[in-house]
Every structure is written in structure tokens, then in C-alpha cells.
Enzyme design. Structure first.
Site, PDB file in Angstrom:
ATOM      1  N   HIS A  71       1.008  -1.400   0.021  1.00  0.00           N
ATOM      2  CA  HIS A  71       0.067  -0.079   0.299  1.00  0.00           C
ATOM      3  C   HIS A  71       0.673   1.239   0.016  1.00  0.00           C
ATOM      4  O   HIS A  71       1.639   1.117   0.485  1.00  0.00           O
ATOM      5  CB  HIS A  71      -1.356  -0.448   0.764  1.00  0.00           C
ATOM      6  CG  HIS A  71      -0.637   0.265   2.928  1.00  0.00           C
ATOM      7  ND1 HIS A  71      -0.298   1.641   3.326  1.00  0.00           N
ATOM      8  CD2 HIS A  71      -0.054  -0.387   2.751  1.00  0.00           C
ATOM      9  CE1 HIS A  71       0.242   1.453   4.570  1.00  0.00           C
ATOM     10  NE2 HIS A  71       0.370   0.266   4.728  1.00  0.00           N
ATOM     11  N   ASP A 185       5.426   2.902   7.072  1.00  0.00           N
ATOM     12  CA  ASP A 185       4.343   2.423   7.123  1.00  0.00           C
ATOM     13  C   ASP A 185       3.782   2.712   5.798  1.00  0.00           C
ATOM     14  O   ASP A 185       3.108   4.058   5.629  1.00  0.00           O
ATOM     15  CB  ASP A 185       3.269   2.132   8.379  1.00  0.00           C
ATOM     16  CG  ASP A 185       1.890   1.427   7.762  1.00  0.00           C
ATOM     17  OD1 ASP A 185       2.204   0.805   6.785  1.00  0.00           O
ATOM     18  OD2 ASP A 185       1.792   1.575   8.702  1.00  0.00           O
ATOM     19  N   GLU A 217      -5.158   2.135   2.158  1.00  0.00           N
ATOM     20  CA  GLU A 217      -5.484   0.516   3.301  1.00  0.00           C
ATOM     21  C   GLU A 217      -5.379   1.105   4.991  1.00  0.00           C
ATOM     22  O   GLU A 217      -6.251   0.276   5.058  1.00  0.00           O
ATOM     23  CB  GLU A 217      -3.596   0.224   2.764  1.00  0.00           C
ATOM     24  CG  GLU A 217      -3.773  -0.985   4.180  1.00  0.00           C
ATOM     25  CD  GLU A 217      -2.637  -0.603   5.204  1.00  0.00           C
ATOM     26  OE1 GLU A 217      -2.859  -2.016   5.790  1.00  0.00           O
ATOM     27  OE2 GLU A 217      -2.488   0.360   5.438  1.00  0.00           O
ATOM     28  N   ASP A 240       4.492  -5.358   4.138  1.00  0.00           N
ATOM     29  CA  ASP A 240       4.043  -4.047   4.730  1.00  0.00           C
ATOM     30  C   ASP A 240       5.101  -4.753   6.198  1.00  0.00           C
ATOM     31  O   ASP A 240       5.444  -4.901   6.155  1.00  0.00           O
ATOM     32  CB  ASP A 240       2.830  -4.507   5.340  1.00  0.00           C
ATOM     33  CG  ASP A 240       1.898  -3.097   5.819  1.00  0.00           C
ATOM     34  OD1 ASP A 240       2.889  -2.387   6.035  1.00  0.00           O
ATOM     35  OD2 ASP A 240       0.870  -2.771   5.190  1.00  0.00           O
ATOM     36  N   HIS A 328       4.259   4.630  12.653  1.00  0.00           N
ATOM     37  CA  HIS A 328       2.616   5.972  12.924  1.00  0.00           C
ATOM     38  C   HIS A 328       3.338   7.027  13.346  1.00  0.00           C
ATOM     39  O   HIS A 328       2.351   7.411  14.141  1.00  0.00           O
ATOM     40  CB  HIS A 328       1.379   4.833  13.554  1.00  0.00           C
ATOM     41  CG  HIS A 328       0.069   4.062  12.833  1.00  0.00           C
ATOM     42  ND1 HIS A 328      -0.196   3.823  12.822  1.00  0.00           N
ATOM     43  CD2 HIS A 328       0.697   3.943  11.287  1.00  0.00           C
ATOM     44  CE1 HIS A 328      -1.449   3.411  11.709  1.00  0.00           C
ATOM     45  NE2 HIS A 328      -0.071   3.447  10.713  1.00  0.00           N
TER      46      HIS A 328
END
Length: 364
Positions: A71, A185, A217, A240, A328
Site C-alpha cells: 500500500h 508504513d 489501506e 508491509d 505511525h
């Protein structure tokens, strides 16, 4: 082994992708980089109506159809209100840990125009002792772009719905193979898939390889859902990141993966259980190719594999994960060797997959 040249080449692509803006639903800059990198190593590519890039590298004929998904999107922020003094209120796109946001620099996008700003909050010396103990909620934060009125903001093209990302450069840490930046990510997964295609550029293989660079995603696997339906793969691989919690204050039993120990072959996450025979095939190939690997059981989270698995009549899937610390956040950290090895495992898998393997996946 991973050579210095391979790490250097990988870093250049990763840096371009990571520093591009690509919030879910707004992956335009990332798509341009991807297309630039893959155009000479695939036979054809197209962009579907949702924005996924679907690229085909043809096989030897009558081979199995592989869908490899990475993604492109990152979590971000979206403007919800502009007050009369030019401050921007915002909400999150994707899953944020609110405690990291105050004091961050951001880039606010208005079409092709990029405006720098900072995330502000009530000053600590005005907070009560109780407020100082609490995480500041996103609804109490704002973006300051230096404007003095809402008219100034609008003249820049910023409006409700404009998106923003945290402002970070990709850099090496201490001259090592460890690098840090935003949006690893999943820009590192995108880079690994691109790098695998480059490794396969002059290699013959039986399989038809559909490399799918998916959108949205982070808000529910939207891109993988529609692209898997279109591709109709015999087998699916997601690439990923996964959490590497090998840091102070975390018990070793909760590390999930470690940096520098190779890519992880996922056993299970919250979204799906990897097909056991496909997982064992990846392990066998890694051992044959002398690629270091880890096995991963992730208590939370999901990848594009969860969407591919339930497409049409069902698809055997697995995930190759790249260990990453502080996911994140704007300071994600990974080891270049792990990422290059992930590319090598992907390339070896493509070279060795045959129709016989597909038949075995459905045998008792």
C-alpha cells in the site's frame, strides 16, 4: 548477503517515496515515483478507477497468477475548520497516537502548493497540574501556518478538506544501516516491491506477476479489496511493515520482531492467518536462499492480505513483513538489510512458484 550498493540503491528509492506526500485517498505524488521506478521493469501497467497501480510482469505462459500488494498511503491529517485568525483545526486520516502530535512541524497541501506549519496547543504554563498529566486530544490541537486571518489561508488555497502530513526528512542514524523517517508504513513495502521487480528484470519465471500498489489501506484495505477482485490471483502476498518492539521498557516476549534479524514471515495478525502451506513455502525458500527471517505473530493490525484472502472464492495469502520501530510516528526506524532481504525473498518466491505449488495449497 546484502551489498553496500544494494543498500545505497534501496535508500535512494525509499527516501523519494517516504518524503512524498501520500495521505489515504491522496496518493498522487507517491504514484508518480512508483510509475517512474517500475516502467522499465514491467511489461504493462495501469491505474484503476480507485487509484491503484496494477503492473504486470509476464511469465513463461500458463503459470500461476501472483498478486503482490504494497500500500502506498500514509496516515495524515485533514483540515476541518479555519477560524477567523487563520488557525486550522483538523482530524486524523487513519490511526494516530495523539500524544505525538503537539509540537510537530507539518506540511499542509493545497493542490500543488505546500505550506509549512506547526501543530500548536495550549501552553504548558497555562495548564492545570491535572491537564499536564493528560494526553492532549486532537480536537484541542490546531495548525499554525503563520496566517493572521482566514482570508490569508484561503488565498493560499487551503480549505476544509485540505490534507497535511508531518514534516520529516529520511536520514541514516549514525552512519549505520538504520534509517529514520515518516511513512515507512508502507513506503518501505513499496520500495521492497519495486526493488524485487528490479532484481527480476532479466529473470525468467513461470508465474504471471501482478504487482499492485494499493491506495487507502490505512482506512480499511479499500485498494486491495477492489484490485484483488480485478486481478483474480491464484495466490496473494502482502508486503508491509510490522512492529519491532525491541526497545527499552518492553518485555522481550512482546517484541514481535527485532531490527536486523531479517524480514518476518507472518503467521497471524488481527486480519488473517497466513495459509500454512504458503507460509511453509516461504520459509523453505528463505532457508534455501540463506535469507535470514523471523516468524511473526502480531496481536493487532492487518495488511492487504486480509482483503485479498476473501476475494471471490478465496485466495491463499501470506505476508512478508519488514520490522519497524515506532510505527505511525514521524520517526519510524528500520534496518536497510531487513528491507533488501525482503525484496530478495519476494524475488526468489516469484522465481520458484509453479502451478504444482498452487495445487498443493488446496490438498488435505
Amino acid at each position: 548477503m546484502v551489498s553496500e550498493a544494494e543498500k545505497a540503491q534501496f535508500f535512494v528509492i525509499l527516501k523519494k517515496l517516504s518524503e512524498a506526500v501520500g495521505v489515504s485517498g491522496h496518493e498522487f505524488e507517491v504514484k508518480k515515483v512508483v510509475i517512474e521506478e517500475i516502467s522499465d521493469v514491467v511489461d504493462e501497467w495501469r491505474v484503476d478507477s480507485l487509484g491503484n497501480i496494477i503492473a504486470l510482469k509476464k511469465g513463461g505462459g500458463n503459470g500461476p497468477k501472483i498478486m503482490i500488494s504494497a500500500h502506498m498511503d500514509e496516515i495524515g491529517l485533514m483540515v476541518t475548520h479555519i477560524d477567523k485568525r487563520g488557525f486550522l483545526r483538523f482530524t486524523g486520516v487513519g490511526s494516530w497516537n495523539e500524544r505525538i502530535l503537539p509540537g510537530q512541524r507539518v506540511i499542509v497541501c493545497a493542490g500543488d502548493v505546500k505550506v509549512r506549519g506547526v501543530i500548536g496547543a495550549k501552553p504548558p504554563h497555562l495548564m492545570t497540574p491535572e491537564e499536564k498529566k493528560q494526553v492532549i486530544e486532537m480536537k484541542k490541537l490546531f495548525i499554525d501556518i503563520g496566517a493572521t486571518s482566514s482570508d490569508e489561508v484561503k488565498e493560499l488555497g487551503i480549505k476544509v478538506g485540505s490534507i497535511a502530513v508531518l514534516d520529516r526528512e529520511v536520514v541514516r542514524l549514525g552512519g549505520t544501516d538504520r534509517v529514520t523517517g515518516k511513512a515507512f508504513d508502507n513506503r518501505v513495502g513499496v520500495t521492497s516491491l519495486i526493488f524485487a521487480l528490479k532484481l527480476l528484470s532479466d529473470v525468467e519465471h513461470e508465474a504471471e506477476v501482478y504487482s499492485v500498489f494499493t491506495v487507502q489501506e490505512e482506512i480499511g484495505l479499500k485498494g486491495a479489496t477492489v484490485s484483488a477482485f480485478a486481478v483474480k490471483p491464484d495466490v496473494g502476498i502482502a508486503i508491509d511493515v510490522t512492529t519491532a518492539n525491541d526497545i527499552p521498557e518492553v518485555d522481550e516476549k512482546d517484541w514481535v520482531t527485532e531490527l536486523g534479524k531479517g524480514p518476518a514471515i507472518k503467521v497471524m495478525d488481527k486480519g488473517n492467518i497466513s495459509h500454512p502451506k504458503l507460509r511453509e513455502l516461504l520459509i523453505k525458500i528463505a532457508e534455501e536462499e540463506k535469507i535470514p527471517y523471523q516468524l511473526e505473530v502480531l496481536p493487532g493490525g492487518a495488511t492487504d492480505a486480509a482483503a485479498i484472502m476473501v476475494s471471490r472464492e478465496g485466495v491463499p495469502v501470506a505476508t512478508i513483513s519488514i520490522p519497524c520501530r515506532y510505527i505511525h510516528s514521524p520517526i519510524e526506524v528500520l534496518d536497510l538489510k531487513d528491507a533488501v532481504y525482503a525484496s530478495k525473498l519476494l524475488a526468489a518466491f516469484v522465481k520458484k512458484l509453479s502451478k504444482d505449488h498452487i495445487k498443493r495449497f488446496s490438498m488435505l
